[in-house]
Design an enzyme around this catalytic site. Structure first.
Site, PDB file in Angstrom:
ATOM      1  N   CYS A  44       0.826  -1.216   0.000  1.00  0.00           N
ATOM      2  CA  CYS A  44       0.000   0.000   0.000  1.00  0.00           C
ATOM      3  C   CYS A  44       0.856   1.260   0.000  1.00  0.00           C
ATOM      4  CB  CYS A  44      -0.928  -0.026   1.220  1.00  0.00           C
ATOM      5  SG  CYS A  44      -1.848   1.488   1.427  1.00  0.00           S
ATOM      6  N   CYS A  49      -1.489   1.694  -3.123  1.00  0.00           N
ATOM      7  CA  CYS A  49      -2.467   2.767  -2.925  1.00  0.00           C
ATOM      8  C   CYS A  49      -1.862   4.170  -2.903  1.00  0.00           C
ATOM      9  CB  CYS A  49      -3.197   2.576  -1.590  1.00  0.00           C
ATOM     10  SG  CYS A  49      -3.509   0.876  -1.139  1.00  0.00           S
ATOM     11  N   LYS A  52       0.184   5.267  -6.106  1.00  0.00           N
ATOM     12  CA  LYS A  52      -0.814   5.260  -7.190  1.00  0.00           C
ATOM     13  C   LYS A  52      -1.684   6.512  -7.129  1.00  0.00           C
ATOM     14  CE  LYS A  52      -4.610   4.153  -6.399  1.00  0.00           C
ATOM     15  NZ  LYS A  52      -5.106   2.815  -6.171  1.00  0.00           N
ATOM     16  N   TYR A 179      -8.989  -3.485 -11.110  1.00  0.00           N
ATOM     17  CA  TYR A 179      -8.603  -2.248 -10.424  1.00  0.00           C
ATOM     18  C   TYR A 179      -7.329  -1.631 -11.031  1.00  0.00           C
ATOM     19  CZ  TYR A 179     -11.326  -2.944  -6.006  1.00  0.00           C
ATOM     20  OH  TYR A 179     -12.283  -3.062  -5.033  1.00  0.00           O
ATOM     21  N   GLU A 183      -6.956   1.736 -13.368  1.00  0.00           N
ATOM     22  CA  GLU A 183      -6.321   2.905 -12.747  1.00  0.00           C
ATOM     23  C   GLU A 183      -5.086   3.338 -13.530  1.00  0.00           C
ATOM     24  OE1 GLU A 183      -7.711   2.389  -8.106  1.00  0.00           O
ATOM     25  OE2 GLU A 183      -5.715   1.694  -8.648  1.00  0.00           O
ATOM     26  N   HIS A 438     -26.417  22.142  -1.238  1.00  0.00           N
ATOM     27  CA  HIS A 438     -26.564  22.706  -2.585  1.00  0.00           C
ATOM     28  C   HIS A 438     -25.550  23.812  -2.834  1.00  0.00           C
ATOM     29  CE1 HIS A 438     -28.759  23.457  -6.246  1.00  0.00           C
ATOM     30  NE2 HIS A 438     -28.756  24.753  -5.977  1.00  0.00           N
ATOM     31  N   GLU A 443     -25.648  15.879  -3.642  1.00  0.00           N
ATOM     32  CA  GLU A 443     -27.041  16.058  -3.205  1.00  0.00           C
ATOM     33  C   GLU A 443     -28.003  15.196  -4.021  1.00  0.00           C
ATOM     34  OE1 GLU A 443     -28.934  19.937  -3.906  1.00  0.00           O
ATOM     35  OE2 GLU A 443     -27.393  20.362  -5.403  1.00  0.00           O
TER      36      GLU A 443
END
Ligand code: NDP
Length: 460
Positions: A44, A49, A52, A179, A183, A438, A443
């Protein structure tokens, strides 16, 4: 702790799960050592992760430069990209994190043993020419990328090498549709390489919601990535130009400066001498564990990628917490594998929690599916054609929200919060009575009122 052994817990592998288990066990008063031969923080932090995500950020800038024109900026020349600067800045950041991991472990009182750990017997691990005994041992060795065996496979690299490329390629072939492939195709493409994605199926990201898969595939195409579906690479040859020529299953050839394979990762057990400890591997090659992460030898535990369940850092962290609590605490909390939120940092980002529409339809009688597909406000003045997809999958009978999916800017950031709602058992009525913020894209998740369709076992 009272023990005749050198350590109460010896952890093999200082990746996400191993470090978490070590620190938590030490914090509970256990005498802990962690063995690591490569780098603190594991895949990682070092080749996964973290670097990356830094590369993903880098690859988004050209978009922002172009988008700024509609917002009044004049961009006479696109800024020049310097791969070496990005690569080396990333490496410095990783080294900083390695230092933090080291200080964190030492601060917690964990002994770091540098070298490869291998079992001598069920209570003893050798590291170099030293041996250490432990009452409990945790295998947290992670996983390693797999390259399918084909002629010329020595010319193919994996995500491990991509982080340290000497030169940035002008043209790259990425193999896979999961994945990492998706990516990295986005990263290479965003940074300016002509990018091919060679995938044996269609569309990408098998296992995820079908609308999401199609939407992402369309965006990969729209971004200029050359998609080669139903394709595999049968052989690779190095050309006299220094480039590579890949032959596909249909006989076509593709030339590129770099081939990157992202066809999955295998549990990393090589060199552990598991048989000396009596630990038996599953036929698929992973270390099997029970609900307490015990292997067939009860005081030898395993977690993370090596156990062949879910290859995600936060899952390994949760498993590490469990093992530390189980051994040295009093209230281990079972890891909930049902609704694991996850994100794929393709562009736009994708994040999801819970069931896909197809899975919900096969499990429930009536399922309401709410879909919103729109242009986010940021992309109005910019003229950027990128769209946003949001999807809610709801059990029509109980109104429980079963699945939440989003492809769009900051999807991971948005879905993380909604994952709490889903984990807490929120209903569609809870979403409906929540006031929106908003103007945001998020939303939309609380303003979808009419199902786009009803599916399910009881629906024709
Ligand atoms: P994945 O399992 O996600 O994807 C592997 C891909 O390779 C699939 O598209 C698969 O095709 C294809 N494939 C498998 N075997 C072959 C083969 N022999 N020939 C051709 N294609 C093949 O693995 P990754 O390597 O992308 O990533 C490994 C794991 O790491 C992920 O599953 C994930 O758990 C984790 N990860 C998480 C990230 C995140 O959280 N953002 C980022 C990166 C990795 P098919 O679909 O047909 O099976």
């Amino acid at each position: 702790m009272t023990s005749s052994h050198d350590f109460d817990l010896l952890v093999i592998g200082a990746g996400s799960g191993g470090v978490r288990a070590s620190r938590m066990a030490a914090a509970k008063g256990a005498k802990v050592a962690v063995v690591e031969s490569r780098y603190l923080g594991g895949t990682c932090v070092n080749v996964g992760c973290v670097p990356k995500k830094l590369f993903v950020y880098a690859s988004q800038y050209p978009h922002y430069f172009k988008d700024s024109i509609g917002y009044g900026y004049t961009v006479d020349n696109m800024p020049r990209f310097d791969w070496e600067r990005l690569r080396d800045n990333k490496t410095s950041e990783i080294q900083r994190l390695n230092g933090i991991y080291e200080r964190m472990l030492e601060g917690a009182g964990v002994t770091i043993l540098e070298g490869e750990g291998r079992f001598v017997d069920a209570h003893t691990v050798a590291v170099g020419d030293q041996t250490y005994s432990a009452a409990n041992i945790l295998i947290a060795t992670g996983s390693w990328p797999v390259i399918p065996e084909i002629p010329g496979d020595e010319h193919i690299v994996t995500s491990n090498e991509v982080f340290y490329l000497p030169d940035f390629p002008e043209e790259v072939i990425v193999i896979g549709g999961g994945y990492i492939a998706v990516e990295f195709a986005g990263i290479f493409n965003g940074l300016g390489a002509k990018t091919h994605l060679v995938y044996r199926g269609e569309p990408v990201l098998r296992g995820f919601d079908d609308d999401v898969r199609t939407f992402i595939s369309d965006h990969l195409d729209q971004a200029g990535i050359q998609l080669h579906y139903h394709s595999t690479i049968e052989s690779v040859e190095k050309l006299s130009t220094g480039r590579y020529c890949a032959t596909l299953n249909d006989g076509r050839t593709l030339e590129a400066d770099l081939l990157v394979c992202a066809t999955g990762r295998k549990p990393l057990v090589d060199g552990l001498d598991l048989s000396k400890a009596g630990v038996v591997l599953a036929p698929e090659g992973h270390v099997s564990v029970n609900d307490h992460y015990q292997t067939n030898v009860p005081h030898i535990f395993a977690l993370g990628d090596v156990i062949g369940r879910v290859q995600l850092t936060p899952v390994a962290l949760a498993e590490g917490m469990y093992v530390a609590d189980y051994l040295f605490g009093d209230s281990p909390k079972a890891v909930d594998y049902q609704s694991i939120p996850t994100a794929v940092f393709c562009q736009p980002n994708f994040a999801t929690v819970g069931l896909s529409e197809a899975d919900a339809a096969s499990l429930y009688d009536r399922v309401e599916v709410y879909v919103a597909n729109f242009k986010a406000m940021r992309n109005t003045l910019s003229g950027n054609p990128e769209r946003t997809l949001m999807k809610l999958v709801v059990d029509a009978n109980t109104q429980a929200v079963l699945g939440i999916h989003m492809v769009g800017e900051d999807a991971g950031e948005i879905i993380q919060g909604l994952a709490v709602a889903l984990t807490a058992g929120a209903t569609k009525a809870d979403f409906d009575r929540t006031i929106g913020i908003h103007p945001t894209a998020a939303e939309e998740f609380v303003t979808m009122r009419t199902p786009s369709r009803i599916v399910g076992r009881a629906v024709d």
